[in-house]
Design an enzyme around this catalytic site. Structure first.
Site, PDB file in Angstrom:
ATOM      1  CB  CYS A 131      69.052  56.262  40.144  1.00 30.55           C
ATOM      2  SG  CYS A 131      70.541  55.919  39.176  1.00 30.55           S
ATOM      3  CE  LYS A 196      71.301  57.429  32.958  1.00 29.80           C
ATOM      4  NZ  LYS A 196      71.527  58.121  34.224  1.00 29.80           N
ATOM      5  NE  ARG A 218      73.181  53.629  37.548  1.00 29.10           N
ATOM      6  CZ  ARG A 218      73.658  53.664  38.784  1.00 29.10           C
ATOM      7  NH1 ARG A 218      72.993  53.097  39.773  1.00 29.10           N
ATOM      8  NH2 ARG A 218      74.814  54.254  39.034  1.00 29.10           N
ATOM      9  CE  LYS A 249      73.970  59.192  30.401  1.00 30.43           C
ATOM     10  NZ  LYS A 249      73.857  59.376  31.800  1.00 30.43           N
ATOM     11  CB  SER A 275      81.991  58.175  30.650  1.00 29.41           C
ATOM     12  OG  SER A 275      81.151  57.072  30.945  1.00 29.41           O
TER      13      SER A 275
HETATM   14  C1  PBG Z   1      73.529  59.436  36.928  1.00 27.00           C
HETATM   15  C2  PBG Z   1      74.185  59.569  35.615  1.00 27.00           C
HETATM   16  C3  PBG Z   1      74.965  58.644  34.910  1.00 27.00           C
HETATM   17  C4  PBG Z   1      75.435  59.298  33.781  1.00 27.00           C
HETATM   18  C5  PBG Z   1      74.900  60.569  33.800  1.00 27.00           C
HETATM   19  N1  PBG Z   1      74.110  60.706  34.934  1.00 27.00           N
HETATM   20  C6  PBG Z   1      75.411  57.278  35.258  1.00 27.00           C
HETATM   21  C7  PBG Z   1      74.474  56.184  35.380  1.00 27.00           C
HETATM   22  O1  PBG Z   1      73.267  56.294  35.135  1.00 27.00           O
HETATM   23  O2  PBG Z   1      74.958  55.135  35.795  1.00 27.00           O
HETATM   24  C8  PBG Z   1      76.367  58.703  32.744  1.00 27.00           C
HETATM   25  C9  PBG Z   1      77.201  59.680  32.015  1.00 27.00           C
HETATM   26  C10 PBG Z   1      78.371  59.108  31.282  1.00 27.00           C
HETATM   27  O3  PBG Z   1      78.589  57.883  31.202  1.00 27.00           O
HETATM   28  O4  PBG Z   1      79.131  59.932  30.763  1.00 27.00           O
HETATM   29  N2  PBG Z   1      72.468  58.574  37.025  1.00 27.00           N
END
Ligand code: PBG
Length: 325
Positions: A131, A196, A218, A249, A275
């Site tokens: 990222c 997050k 990450r 999140k 997801s």
């Molecule tokens: C981008 C991002 C991610 C998600 C939203 N923005 C993936 C991540 O951080 O790896 C995840 C969304 C989901 O799992 O539905 N950084």
């Protein structure tokens, strides 16, 4: 103890009309945001294997899709881009002709009233899938800020209504606010992915967005799942930097974080029903193991009951069809 038999809580549960009258939390279509994966090419509609019912769409497919979403009464979408080319610095992410920039224009032209939120993060655009900018094998915080700011400005120039940084760099809300203001976008709000977590529930998204990190993980920038006080510090910091809305999140394994954040802060609070949460429900439903409709509405209602004002969910379209007043 002593109150029974005078007190009987079942009295208010006897009929649906009675239950409806005393219901404390009501899920509404206007609470929902639908995520869209926008890809390059023409006429593309690829179903994501791990997310049945979710598609990567090319820009030419978006006008119809946006029309359907708005027609269901869903007020907003959040866009993720899958670029044609990736490089070390994720330059396709802040290209004025990039997929997300084109997508924003297309949707705002077709359905101006639909609120378009853009995800601001480099991972979908970098060859290494992280990222931020890699320097000496690590994600460099401060070098990343300028690129995030450029990306947010390019989204605003394309017509994005809200920008949503999801990278978890320190200071990015401040950097983006400054960039937007200096470019004349003082009216564009920032929805910060403030708390997050480094979650395994993002697995299917990384297939959908083609954004899995090519080395490492990450955890040096996303939060450690066991921490909740740290989540409040993250949110506090992002508010101080100028966030207009904040997010927790994922949602389901973090309902306690949503509740704490709701109690501690006054800003609109967003929860991302991610997801992996979606895929688990779909997989069980396909096997006939759960009542899909009831499970989905129960999940979304519980996220709202925990304190979220707004829920980003891949279930938005089906839920909108099911929500009755
Ligand atoms: C981008 C991002 C991610 C998600 C939203 N923005 C993936 C991540 O951080 O790896 C995840 C969304 C989901 O799992 O539905 N950084």
């Amino acid at each position: 103890m002593a109150d029974f038999p005078k007190l009987r809580l079942r009295r208010l549960r006897r009929t649906e009309a009675m239950r409806r009258l005393v219901r404390e939390t009501v899920l509404d279509i206007t609470d929902l945001v639908y995520p869209l994966f926008v890809t390059h090419g023409k006429g593309v509609k690829n179903e994501v294997a791990s997310m049945p019912g979710v598609f990567q769409l090319s820009v030419d497919k978006l006008a119809a899709e946006a029309g359907e979403i708005a027609g269901l009464g869903i007020p907003a979408v959040i866009l993720f881009g899958i670029p044609e080319t990736k490089d070390e610095l994720g330059s396709a992410g802040y290209d004025s002709k990039g997929v997300v920039q084109q997508a924003v224009k297309e949707i705002k032209k077709a359905v101006p009233e639909l609120v378009v939120i853009t995800d601001v993060c480099l991972c979908e655009y970098t060859s290494h899938g992280h990222c931020g900018v890699i320097s000496e094998g690590e994600v460099d915080n401060d070098q990343t800020l300028e690129l995030l700011s450029k990306m947010a400005i390019s989204h605003a120039e394309a017509g994005a209504d809200i920008v949503a940084p999801s990278d978890m760099m320190d200071g990015r809300v401040q950097a983006i606010r400054k960039g937007l203001d200096e470019s004349g976008f003082v009216q564009v709000p920032i929805l910060s992915y403030a708390a997050k977590y480094a979650s395994a529930f993002y697995g299917p998204f990384r297939e959908a967005a083609e954004s899995a990190p090519q080395f490492g993980d990450r955890r040096s920038y996303q939060m450690d799942p066991p921490n909740i006080r740290e989540a409040l510090r993250e949110i506090e910091q992002d508010i101080a930097e100028g966030a207009d809305m904040v997010m927790v999140k994922p949602a389901l394994a973090y309902l306690d974080v949503i509740r704490e954040a709701r109690n501690a802060f006054k800003l609109p609070l967003v929860a991302y029903n991610v997801s992996g949460e979606y895929s688990m429900v779909k997989a069980a439903a396909q096997r006939g193991w759960i009542d899909e409709r009831r499970v989905i509405l129960e999940i979304l209602t519980s996220i709202k009951r925990a304190g979220a004002d707004i829920i980003i969910t891949y279930h938005a379209k089906e839920a909108a069809r099911w929500i009755t007043r």
